[in-house]
Design a protein around this motif. Structure first.
Motif, short mmCIF file in Angstrom:
data_model
loop_
_atom_site.label_atom_id
_atom_site.label_comp_id
_atom_site.label_asym_id
_atom_site.label_seq_id
_atom_site.Cartn_x
_atom_site.Cartn_y
_atom_site.Cartn_z
N THR A 1 -5.18 -2.90 -4.81
CA THR A 1 -5.60 -1.70 -4.08
C THR A 1 -7.08 -1.43 -4.36
O THR A 1 -7.52 -1.52 -5.51
N ALA A 2 -7.82 -1.10 -3.32
CA ALA A 2 -9.24 -0.80 -3.47
C ALA A 2 -9.44 0.44 -4.33
O ALA A 2 -8.64 1.40 -4.26
N ASP A 3 -10.50 0.44 -5.12
CA ASP A 3 -10.78 1.58 -6.00
C ASP A 3 -10.96 2.87 -5.21
O ASP A 3 -10.62 3.95 -5.69
N SER A 4 -11.50 2.75 -3.98
CA SER A 4 -11.79 3.94 -3.18
C SER A 4 -10.52 4.69 -2.77
O SER A 4 -10.60 5.87 -2.41
N VAL A 5 -9.38 4.03 -2.80
CA VAL A 5 -8.14 4.69 -2.38
C VAL A 5 -7.08 4.67 -3.47
O VAL A 5 -5.99 5.24 -3.28
N LYS A 6 -7.36 4.05 -4.59
CA LYS A 6 -6.37 3.95 -5.67
C LYS A 6 -5.97 5.34 -6.14
O LYS A 6 -6.80 6.22 -6.32
N GLY A 7 -4.67 5.51 -6.29
CA GLY A 7 -4.15 6.81 -6.69
C GLY A 7 -3.81 7.70 -5.51
O GLY A 7 -3.13 8.71 -5.66
N ARG A 8 -4.28 7.33 -4.33
CA ARG A 8 -3.99 8.10 -3.12
C ARG A 8 -3.18 7.29 -2.11
O ARG A 8 -2.31 7.84 -1.43
N PHE A 9 -3.46 5.99 -1.99
CA PHE A 9 -2.79 5.12 -1.03
C PHE A 9 -1.85 4.18 -1.77
O PHE A 9 -2.19 3.67 -2.85
N THR A 10 -0.71 3.89 -1.15
CA THR A 10 0.25 2.97 -1.73
C THR A 10 0.75 2.02 -0.65
O THR A 10 1.22 2.47 0.41
N ILE A 11 0.69 0.73 -0.94
CA ILE A 11 1.24 -0.27 -0.02
C ILE A 11 2.65 -0.62 -0.48
O ILE A 11 2.91 -0.72 -1.69
N SER A 12 3.54 -0.78 0.48
CA SER A 12 4.91 -1.12 0.13
C SER A 12 5.54 -1.91 1.27
O SER A 12 4.93 -2.09 2.32
N ARG A 13 6.76 -2.37 1.05
CA ARG A 13 7.45 -3.17 2.05
C ARG A 13 8.92 -2.77 2.08
O ARG A 13 9.47 -2.27 1.09
N ASP A 14 9.53 -3.03 3.21
CA ASP A 14 10.97 -2.89 3.36
C ASP A 14 11.46 -4.22 3.90
O ASP A 14 11.30 -4.50 5.09
N GLY A 15 12.04 -5.02 3.03
CA GLY A 15 12.47 -6.34 3.45
C GLY A 15 13.55 -6.30 4.50
O GLY A 15 13.57 -7.14 5.41
N ALA A 16 14.44 -5.34 4.41
CA ALA A 16 15.53 -5.23 5.38
C ALA A 16 14.99 -4.93 6.78
O ALA A 16 15.52 -5.41 7.78
N LYS A 17 13.93 -4.14 6.84
CA LYS A 17 13.35 -3.79 8.13
C LYS A 17 12.17 -4.69 8.49
O LYS A 17 11.59 -4.54 9.56
N ASN A 18 11.82 -5.60 7.56
CA ASN A 18 10.69 -6.49 7.79
C ASN A 18 9.44 -5.71 8.18
O ASN A 18 8.77 -6.01 9.18
N THR A 19 9.16 -4.69 7.41
CA THR A 19 8.07 -3.78 7.73
C THR A 19 7.21 -3.53 6.50
O THR A 19 7.73 -3.45 5.39
N VAL A 20 5.91 -3.43 6.73
CA VAL A 20 4.95 -3.11 5.67
C VAL A 20 4.44 -1.70 5.92
O VAL A 20 4.18 -1.32 7.06
#
Length: 124
Positions: free
Chosen positions: A60-79
């Motif tokens: 995660t970029a420092d400019s957004v760390k702590g505010r933005f979170t990337i995640s995935r849902d394998g069942a829905k094949n969605t990021v």
């Protein structure tokens, strides 16, 4: 070929939250790295966050760390990109990206596949 379709961008007030979604199709992305870049008017594309689909490594970029979170849902094949505490400087077109091979990268041209982008506008 991998097709990436983003959604979720809209106008929001400073301090608010948004969740962007990206649905890959056309090929399994289990061995890909996927992530998000953004581009504000007059600026270069900027790395936001990325992860390795099979290994779970995230960056995660420092400019957004702590505010933005990337995640995935394998069942829905969605990021997803969950964005909290939005600031006017977060205003940009956000792009979902995919990189074959699974190694997470912060370099834009190392990503072979890009979505069409979704506009996020944060008002002050």
């Amino acid at each position: 070929q991998v097709q990436l379709v983003e959604s979720g961008g809209e106008l929001v007030q400073a301090g608010g939250s948004l969740r962007l979604s990206c649905a890959p199709s056309g090929r399994t992305v289990w061995h890909y790295a996927m992530g998000w870049f953004r581009q504000a008017p007059g600026k270069e594309r900027e790395f936001v966050a990325a992860f390795n689909w099979s290994g779970g490594t995230t960056d995660t970029a420092d400019s957004v760390k702590g505010r933005f979170t990337i995640s995935r849902d394998g069942a829905k094949n969605t990021v997803y990109l969950q964005m909290n505490g939005l600031k006017p400087e977060d205003t940009a077109v956000y792009y979902c990206v995919a990189r074959p091979g699974g190694v997470v990268s912060r370099i834009a041209h190392e990503h072979a596949y890009w979505g069409q982008g979704t506009q996020v506008t944060v008002s002050s």
